[in-house]
Scaffold this active site. Sequence first.
Site: not given
Lengths: 399, 271
Positions: B175, B60, B49
Amino acid sequence: MRRYDLPDERGHFGPYGGRFVAETLVQALDDLRNQYQRYAQDPEFQAELAHELKHYVGRPSPIYHAKRWSEHLGGAQIYLKREDLNHTGAHKINNTVGQALLARRMGKRRVIAETGAGQHGVASATVAARYGLECVVYMGAEDIKRQAPNVYRMKLLGASVVAVDSGSKTLKDAMNEAMRDWVTHVETTFYIIGTAAGPHPYPMMVRDFQAVIGQEARTQMIELAGRQPDVLIACVGGGSNAIGLFSPYLEDEAVRLIGVEAGGLGLESGKHAAPLSAGVPGVLHGNRTYLMQDDNGQIQETHSISAGLDYPGVGPEHSWLKDSGRATYVAVTDAEALQAFHDLCRLEGIIPALESSHALAYAVKLAPTLDKEQILLVNLSGRGDKDIPTVAGLSGLAL
Amino acid sequence: MSRISHVFEQLQQHGRRALIPFITSGDPDLATTLDLMHAMAQAGADLIELGVPFSDPMADGPTIQRSSERALAQGVGLRDVLAVVAEFRRKDGQTPVVLMGYLNPVERMGYDAFARAARQAGVDGVLTVDCPPEEAGPLTDALYAHAIDPIFLLSPTTPESRFPVVARLARGFIYYVSLKGVTGAATLDVADVRNRIHAMRGRVGLPIGVGFGIRDAQSAQAVARFADAVVVGSRIVQAIEEAPRGEAVDRVAALIREIRSAIDAGVGAQA
């Protein structure tokens, strides 16, 4: 007459708006939309909101005919919608009262907010105190330096102020950090977004809570002048005060709508915060809208004398109003805003916020081109007490 | 069959789990990114990734935020990331590469122009974290047209009624974001994740990878017992950040080997 009923079910204003968030927030936004739609129709909620706006905020805010200033400019008559007279000194509280009442009904005991100039942070801290909610305000480390009095004000009101050190350390980074908090505490926390931007339903909800500005104006202008204004003028950062004034006038096409962005050092300098005037559409903070960005799609740093307008995006409804031609967007520079700030102080005895001074500065340009029978209504969205140290600094004075 | 599906099929035949490391392109620089990709593939990564740096990485945590800032300080953009992938493909035609990032750089380039260029560079999958299925139609159309797998997230707050909505658009693998929070946040609750994966099985019809909150070989091993893939991001980015100049590649390779053997040992013991 064109009908106006945006956004659609998924929060789109034409190609703008929507809900561009990580999967973890999708359910929370669904809940918020459902609860908001329910309480928007609930007479008991609306009655409580109206009561709070009247007795706590001090609404309705007056409209004032600035005769001396109008004569000085030698053209159209300028009226000011006095949002600066609200509790906490700006229009921001109209929205935070609404969202805090909603948070309480949704059982959320903790609220978070982002703030640039500190006005929305103060308005959030205020309602958190009023309704007994825990409050955390995210603020860029740069803005904390620029707006020390508001930081202390939030602390006095019992809020925690968290300095954000990432990125450009300003409003956009504070919003990133608030989103990170929300995604981590999504089940217990209500995120009070301060402007008519972000993922659906925020742009719609904030607009609706701020629409009280335009609703009052429609009644007040008839009482004062016997008719509606020819032109409405409001400053646009995220654009909540502007959309609040414009919204009840959208279907009234005889009324021109003008939003004024922060032109900073001039659009040609690149140092400004005027995405509608000089940006391109993109996706940031949960919505598609005009943005200041580079060729790689990175968000650019902005510049404005006014911390409250220092933001690279804008509410999606303004993007749509621009493209559809219903509203016009212009930019004025720091220097023009500052001149209007001083003029209003000297000629009318009103110290305006630097944000609102941008709207005033465009009235300075427009009024002399119109005849004396024409009416401009300018949204004086906030008072300038918070800006006194900044203005003094520009005059070479340290207070 | 896409390169991603092929890798998962191979692994499944051998009873193995995929290890998917994440690094940010351009951290500490683009040349090192290329070296890291090759080294990770050799050390046991099944898929890579590759983060596309963005100025406002809302999903994040601090570790990946800082890596993004380091990359942006060198002016690394989406086109540079595609160039690194193309360079990687000159020597490695097998290891799938998934780009992970935010929508705006892709939107700025244009969905079709991006998908075409990504395909040409040898990209296999694309995950834009701030583009949920409800907004993704035009993007997924462009990706399908160029045979790139759109990867989508499921989260602890996703109601089961949404599984089919996500699964309808997703290709390659799903995911699963193992915790409420940002990348690199607190350690995940293994039992909780296992129950969720269990609920997804059969409803999404794709391999399921787990990421966010996998901090070490031990948690990777625990997750690999029930997930098809383990994504490790912040831990690797942290190793790059802490490595003295020139040592990042060796340190990351060692870390990958450690996590790889922990995963394989755990799965082997189970069988």
